[in-house]
Design an enzyme around this catalytic site. Structure first.
Site, mmCIF file in Angstrom:
data_model
loop_
_atom_site.group_PDB
_atom_site.id
_atom_site.type_symbol
_atom_site.label_atom_id
_atom_site.label_comp_id
_atom_site.label_asym_id
_atom_site.label_seq_id
_atom_site.Cartn_x
_atom_site.Cartn_y
_atom_site.Cartn_z
ATOM 1 N N HIS A 110 -5.149 -3.972 -2.405
ATOM 2 C CA HIS A 110 -4.884 -3.043 -3.509
ATOM 3 C C HIS A 110 -4.796 -3.738 -4.860
ATOM 4 O O HIS A 110 -4.522 -3.099 -5.868
ATOM 5 C CB HIS A 110 -3.597 -2.264 -3.234
ATOM 6 N N SER B 129 0.802 -1.218 0.000
ATOM 7 C CA SER B 129 0.000 0.000 0.000
ATOM 8 C C SER B 129 0.835 1.268 0.000
ATOM 9 O O SER B 129 0.339 2.330 -0.370
ATOM 10 C CB SER B 129 -0.934 0.008 1.205
ATOM 11 N N LYS C 217 -11.927 -0.477 -1.599
ATOM 12 C CA LYS C 217 -10.986 0.205 -2.487
ATOM 13 C C LYS C 217 -11.516 0.170 -3.920
ATOM 14 O O LYS C 217 -12.469 0.868 -4.221
ATOM 15 C CB LYS C 217 -9.594 -0.355 -2.261
HETATM 16 C C1 LIG Z 1 -7.021 -0.679 3.472
HETATM 17 C C2 LIG Z 1 -6.306 -1.907 3.842
HETATM 18 C C3 LIG Z 1 -6.864 -2.831 4.717
HETATM 19 C C4 LIG Z 1 -8.119 -2.534 5.499
HETATM 20 O O1 LIG Z 1 -9.246 -2.531 4.724
HETATM 21 P P1 LIG Z 1 -10.546 -1.780 5.268
HETATM 22 O O2 LIG Z 1 -11.648 -2.413 4.518
HETATM 23 O O3 LIG Z 1 -10.348 -0.328 4.970
HETATM 24 O O4 LIG Z 1 -10.617 -2.022 6.741
HETATM 25 C C5 LIG Z 1 -6.203 -4.034 4.930
HETATM 26 N N1 LIG Z 1 -5.030 -4.293 4.325
HETATM 27 C C6 LIG Z 1 -4.441 -3.405 3.503
HETATM 28 C C7 LIG Z 1 -3.150 -3.752 2.861
HETATM 29 C C8 LIG Z 1 -5.052 -2.184 3.249
HETATM 30 O O5 LIG Z 1 -4.459 -1.288 2.476
#
Ligand SMILES: *Cc1c(COP(=O)(O)O)cnc(C)c1O
Length: 401
Positions: A217, A189, A252
């Site tokens: 992602h 990320s 996302k």
């Molecule tokens: C955003 C993210 C999460 C958490 O996801 P949410 O649905 O926002 O709680 C978990 N792992 C990674 C790598 C992320 O970037």
């Protein structure tokens, strides 16, 4: 902007908290919440100014797509605003079951389980699959939810250097734990780089380890139909490797909210019985589930969307590198502009903002000391002129200089 918070009149507890906030401020590490008006598209209205938005994880530009909005409204009209209970207490709808089937198919796993968030999915998987007698091996750049899951599991956790398989192998060779679990993001990320999945699968197989892949992602962005990084490497249908558990989020590229786990039937049944963040959490609202189902339809129908975001990101990388900034080792829609000190990153954030570009400085502890950066999240609804606007902004002399 953060102001001095020390309040002499406050009680000792509050004074200590305020002093801690002041120390964060002094080190350029204090955070605050920014609230745009009118949604989360490629442009946002913040404090009366329209800004190009490069902070969003709305990678496919779906969160304000009419088809998702209509699906969320329809699901709400049919099933209400909340399911008002855990899945195990009847907090479910046919849409929840359908989304699980669709995600299992997308991820080429036997079964999928929805969670309230990706965060809850990661802590739920790690804390229930690994215990005090087990060993977890975790990439040093893994997301906070993975780190918290390792801690909750009470397994012994060894952190290996980022994408360093030799280091991982040394650590694996040293463990006496019978059950080993390797956990990694597939697209990282903060750097936008990819985990070396073919070699990781081979290594996990050789050491009898279970592999947990966080596809937050990658889902919707990489591979056939946005299936993710395994598909990107041509490993989506591999059946002879180690057991693989896939964690993902709906929040996302899928433009909704919620998390999921896709794995073998046995693993998912085990989670249903043992995963506390699944059991003791109200299930997703129908609107979120309906929107995610609509997102899967759009992704199938419009494979050009992820390609557009990835191509724009590649143009941005070339421009930043030409201007003398490192974007290494990004290969995806996440483009870091490495700057070093937190203060330098904050100055660049201000300079970009003055030029109408919203992109956030990412500082410790989110990234290691000395690697503060601006992170640009490029989304499918940006255009070439938007990338140009960034490159122009960074080529101008700094307003403070
Ligand atoms: C955003 C993210 C999460 C958490 O996801 P949410 O649905 O926002 O709680 C978990 N792992 C990674 C790598 C992320 O970037």
């Amino acid at each position: 902007m953060a102001s001095t918070t020390s309040r002499t009149g406050a009680d000792p507890w509050t004074r200590e908290l305020a002093a801690e906030l002041d120390r964060l401020d002094a080190r350029s590490l204090r955070r605050s919440i920014a609230t745009p008006e009118g949604g989360q598209g490629p442009r946002v209205l913040l404090d009366g100014q329209w800004l190009l938005n490069f902070t969003s994880n709305n990678y496919l530009g779906l969160s304000d797509d009419r088809r998702l909005i209509d699906a969320a409204v329809e699901a709400t009209q049919r099933y209400g605003t909340s399911v008002s209970a855990s899945r195990l207490l009847c907090g479910s709808t046919p849409l929840h079951d359908e989304l699980e089937r669709r995600l299992a198919r997308l991820k080429r796993r036997e079964r999928c389980l929805l969670y309230g968030a990706g965060y809850l999915a990661n802590i739920g998987v790690l804390a229930s699959l690994a215990g005090p007698d087990d060993a977890i091996f975790s990439d040093e750049l893994n997301h906070a939810s993975i780190i918290d899951g390792c801690r909750l599991s009470r397994a012994s956790t060894a952190v290996y250097r980022h994408r360093d398989l030799d280091h991982l192998e040394q650590l694996l060779a040293r463990t006496e734990a019978r059950r080993r679990l390797i956990v990694t993001e597939t697209v990282f990320s903060m750097d936008g780089d990819l985990a070396p999945l073919p070699a990781l699968l081979e290594l996990a197989g050789r050491h009898g380890a279970l592999l947990v892949l966080d596809e937050a992602h990658a889902t919707g962005m990489l591979g056939a139909d946005g299936a993710g990084a395994l598909s990107h490497f041509g490993l989506g249908d591999a059946t002879d490797g180690p057991p693989v558990v896939i964690v993902g989020t709906l929040s996302k590229a899928l433009g909704s909210v919620g998390g999921f786990v896709a794995a073998d039937e046995t693993v998912v049944s085990y989670l249903v019985n043992r995963s506390r963040s699944f059991i003791f959490n109200t299930a997703l609202p129908p609107a979120a589930v309906g929107a995610a189902l609509a997102a899967l339809d759009v992704i199938e129908a419009e494979p050009s969307r992820p390609r557009r975001a990835l191509a724009l990101a590649s143009t941005l990388r070339e421009g930043l590198e030409t201007a003398g900034y490192s974007t290494a080792p990004s290969e995806t829609q996440i483009v870091p502009m490495l700057l070093g000190e937190a203060k330098t990153a904050l100055e660049m954030e201000r300079r970009l903002r003055a030029a109408g570009v919203l992109a956030k400085a990412i500082r410790p502890p989110t990234v290691p000391e000395g690697t503060s950066r601006i992170r640009f999240n490029v989304i499918a609804t940006h255009g070439p002129a938007d990338i140009e606007q960034i490159l122009e902004a960074i080529s101008r002399p700094s307003p403070d200089a």
